[in-house]
Design an enzyme around this catalytic site. Structure first.
Site, PDB file in Angstrom:
ATOM      1  N   LYS A  13       0.826  -1.207  -0.002  1.00 37.89           N
ATOM      2  CA  LYS A  13       0.009  -0.070   0.015  1.00 37.89           C
ATOM      3  C   LYS A  13       0.948   1.406  -0.149  1.00 37.89           C
ATOM      4  O   LYS A  13       0.520   2.071  -0.648  1.00 37.89           O
ATOM      5  CB  LYS A  13      -0.988   0.109   1.331  1.00 37.89           C
ATOM      6  CG  LYS A  13      -1.813  -1.302   1.117  1.00 37.89           C
ATOM      7  CD  LYS A  13      -2.854  -1.114   2.603  1.00 37.89           C
ATOM      8  CE  LYS A  13      -2.344  -0.730   3.986  1.00 37.89           C
ATOM      9  NZ  LYS A  13      -1.408  -2.000   4.521  1.00 37.89           N
ATOM     10  N   ARG A  88      -8.761   0.670   9.817  1.00 31.60           N
ATOM     11  CA  ARG A  88      -8.477  -0.630  10.106  1.00 31.60           C
ATOM     12  C   ARG A  88      -9.579  -1.260  11.166  1.00 31.60           C
ATOM     13  O   ARG A  88      -9.388  -2.412  11.312  1.00 31.60           O
ATOM     14  CB  ARG A  88      -7.270  -0.673  10.872  1.00 31.60           C
ATOM     15  CG  ARG A  88      -5.797  -0.139   9.862  1.00 31.60           C
ATOM     16  CD  ARG A  88      -4.750  -0.609  10.541  1.00 31.60           C
ATOM     17  NE  ARG A  88      -3.847   0.254   9.947  1.00 31.60           N
ATOM     18  CZ  ARG A  88      -2.408  -0.370   9.542  1.00 31.60           C
ATOM     19  NH1 ARG A  88      -2.210  -1.429   9.694  1.00 31.60           N
ATOM     20  NH2 ARG A  88      -1.686   0.510   9.049  1.00 31.60           N
ATOM     21  N   ARG A 127      12.124  -6.167   4.778  1.00 36.24           N
ATOM     22  CA  ARG A 127      11.788  -4.714   4.309  1.00 36.24           C
ATOM     23  C   ARG A 127      12.784  -3.890   5.001  1.00 36.24           C
ATOM     24  O   ARG A 127      12.939  -3.971   6.148  1.00 36.24           O
ATOM     25  CB  ARG A 127      10.423  -4.350   4.608  1.00 36.24           C
ATOM     26  CG  ARG A 127      10.066  -3.055   4.548  1.00 36.24           C
ATOM     27  CD  ARG A 127       8.513  -2.772   4.237  1.00 36.24           C
ATOM     28  NE  ARG A 127       7.896  -2.819   5.720  1.00 36.24           N
ATOM     29  CZ  ARG A 127       6.539  -2.491   5.871  1.00 36.24           C
ATOM     30  NH1 ARG A 127       6.031  -2.107   4.833  1.00 36.24           N
ATOM     31  NH2 ARG A 127       6.227  -2.379   7.034  1.00 36.24           N
ATOM     32  N   ARG A 162      12.297  -1.287  10.207  1.00 36.53           N
ATOM     33  CA  ARG A 162      11.409  -0.942  11.198  1.00 36.53           C
ATOM     34  C   ARG A 162      11.375  -1.691  12.365  1.00 36.53           C
ATOM     35  O   ARG A 162      11.217  -2.918  12.300  1.00 36.53           O
ATOM     36  CB  ARG A 162      10.046  -0.715  10.531  1.00 36.53           C
ATOM     37  CG  ARG A 162       9.725   0.600  10.040  1.00 36.53           C
ATOM     38  CD  ARG A 162       8.409   0.867   9.339  1.00 36.53           C
ATOM     39  NE  ARG A 162       7.389   0.304   9.664  1.00 36.53           N
ATOM     40  CZ  ARG A 162       6.156   0.181   9.440  1.00 36.53           C
ATOM     41  NH1 ARG A 162       5.997   0.624   7.904  1.00 36.53           N
ATOM     42  NH2 ARG A 162       5.271  -0.323   9.859  1.00 36.53           N
ATOM     43  N   ARG A 173       1.185  -8.708  13.952  1.00 37.31           N
ATOM     44  CA  ARG A 173       0.661  -7.562  13.182  1.00 37.31           C
ATOM     45  C   ARG A 173      -0.251  -8.402  12.202  1.00 37.31           C
ATOM     46  O   ARG A 173      -1.612  -7.693  11.695  1.00 37.31           O
ATOM     47  CB  ARG A 173       1.548  -6.785  12.348  1.00 37.31           C
ATOM     48  CG  ARG A 173       2.247  -5.695  13.108  1.00 37.31           C
ATOM     49  CD  ARG A 173       3.659  -5.252  12.748  1.00 37.31           C
ATOM     50  NE  ARG A 173       3.386  -4.360  11.457  1.00 37.31           N
ATOM     51  CZ  ARG A 173       4.337  -4.493  10.753  1.00 37.31           C
ATOM     52  NH1 ARG A 173       5.479  -4.938  10.636  1.00 37.31           N
ATOM     53  NH2 ARG A 173       3.925  -3.703   9.498  1.00 37.31           N
TER      54      ARG A 173
HETATM   55  P1  ADP Z   1       1.914  -1.622   8.068  1.00 38.20           P
HETATM   56  O1  ADP Z   1       0.810  -1.196   7.058  1.00 38.20           O
HETATM   57  O2  ADP Z   1       3.107  -2.090   7.382  1.00 38.20           O
HETATM   58  O3  ADP Z   1       1.219  -2.401   9.142  1.00 38.20           O
HETATM   59  P2  ADP Z   1       1.976   1.332   9.051  1.00 38.20           P
HETATM   60  O4  ADP Z   1       3.127   2.082   8.962  1.00 38.20           O
HETATM   61  O5  ADP Z   1       0.602   1.362   8.227  1.00 38.20           O
HETATM   62  O6  ADP Z   1       2.315  -0.316   8.578  1.00 38.20           O
HETATM   63  O7  ADP Z   1       1.343   0.780  10.537  1.00 38.20           O
HETATM   64  C1  ADP Z   1       2.192   0.597  11.573  1.00 38.20           C
HETATM   65  C2  ADP Z   1       1.382   0.830  12.868  1.00 38.20           C
HETATM   66  O8  ADP Z   1       0.951   1.941  13.205  1.00 38.20           O
HETATM   67  C3  ADP Z   1       0.469  -0.217  13.009  1.00 38.20           C
HETATM   68  O9  ADP Z   1       0.718  -1.719  13.466  1.00 38.20           O
HETATM   69  C4  ADP Z   1      -0.359   0.261  14.229  1.00 38.20           C
HETATM   70  O10 ADP Z   1       0.409  -0.010  15.641  1.00 38.20           O
HETATM   71  C5  ADP Z   1      -0.284   1.659  13.917  1.00 38.20           C
HETATM   72  N1  ADP Z   1      -1.433   2.206  13.078  1.00 38.20           N
HETATM   73  C6  ADP Z   1      -1.381   2.771  12.030  1.00 38.20           C
HETATM   74  N2  ADP Z   1      -2.523   3.053  11.528  1.00 38.20           N
HETATM   75  C7  ADP Z   1      -3.449   2.752  12.513  1.00 38.20           C
HETATM   76  C8  ADP Z   1      -4.838   2.705  12.482  1.00 38.20           C
HETATM   77  N3  ADP Z   1      -5.838   2.982  11.479  1.00 38.20           N
HETATM   78  N4  ADP Z   1      -5.488   2.167  13.774  1.00 38.20           N
HETATM   79  C9  ADP Z   1      -4.911   1.712  14.579  1.00 38.20           C
HETATM   80  N5  ADP Z   1      -3.073   1.645  14.681  1.00 38.20           N
HETATM   81  C10 ADP Z   1      -2.730   2.164  13.551  1.00 38.20           C
END
Ligand code: ADP
Length: 217
Positions: A13, A88, A127, A162, A173
């Site tokens: 994404k 989410r 990654r 990360r 996750r």
């Molecule tokens: P990825 O899609 O690779 O998991 P992101 O960078 O989008 O990585 O998100 C990293 C972390 O940030 C998530 O695992 C969560 O802890 C937090 N996070 C991001 N967006 C949300 C959301 N909409 N609701 C809850 N937690 C979020």
């Protein structure tokens, strides 16, 4: 044009957001990036988010919804945006509906990134992200990416893993995605503009599918 990306961590994404952002002049709204930035700046939101992120858990809905409400009201979002990583959960999806209708906006395209779990584990574990330009590459592409950066000035490429891409967090996750986010895919699949994309293809192929679906600029 307002776009929503929905899909598990590692499904591409972020990569596709960056490409579409440039092509269509959109604002990339990544809640993950916003939280990482808040953590780096040690803001109250960052402090709240850090523990959850390190464990591979979701940040509480109220924190995420407040963050996105503020961000969506910024003037640059009028250009159109890509939502990457929000919503989410079911309460987040409901909040987004309310926010958009309150602003007289709608989602023009909703892309689901569909990909097998085994591929995700592999992708996330290898990654690497650049601290400076935020580009994401797999471990075997780091050398090439650094060489490319060396031809540009200033050359400040600095790749790292990360903390939530560590093998012990990746599984959690994916599990959290399956229990909390996968259920809202059904809700979005009934909306106009929904398209399920096979995300286990190379990034140019996926980009071509998205670009075609969005039509001429
Ligand atoms: P990825 O899609 O690779 O998991 P992101 O960078 O989008 O990585 O998100 C990293 C972390 O940030 C998530 O695992 C969560 O802890 C937090 N996070 C991001 N967006 C949300 C959301 N909409 N609701 C809850 N937690 C979020």
């Amino acid at each position: 044009m307002n776009i929503l990306f929905i899909g598990p961590p590692g499904s591409g994404k972020g990569t596709q957001s960056k490409r579409l952002q440039d092509r269509f002049g959109l604002v990339h709204l990544s809640t993950g990036d916003m939280f990482r930035e808040a953590i780096a700046r040690q803001t109250p939101v960052g402090m709240k988010a850090k523990g959850f992120m390190d464990r591979g858990e979701y940040v509480p809905d109220s924190v995420v919804i407040d963050l996105i409400r503020d961000r969506l009201s910024a003037p640059d979002c009028k250009r159109g945006f890509i939502l990457d990583g929000f919503p989410r959960t079911e309460p987040q999806a409901e909040a987004l509906d309310g926010l958009l209708s309150g602003m007289g906006l709608k989602l023009d395209a909703i892309f689901q990134f569909d990909i097998a779990k085994q591929v995700l584990v592999e992708r996330l574990s290898s990654r690497r992200v650049c601290r400076t330009c935020n580009q994401t590459v797999s471990l075997d592409q780091v050398k090439q990416a650094i060489e490319k950066c060396q031809n540009s000035t200033p050359n400040t490429c600095d790749f790292y893993q990360r903390s939530d891409d560590a093998p012990e967090v990746v599984g959690r996750r994916i599990e959290v995605y399956e229990t909390q986010t996968a259920p809202i895919v059904g809700f979005y699949s009934r909306k106009p503009g929904f398209l399920k994309v096979d995300a286990d293809q190379n990034q140019d192929t996926v980009y071509g599918i998205l670009e075609r679906a969005l039509g001429p600029v």
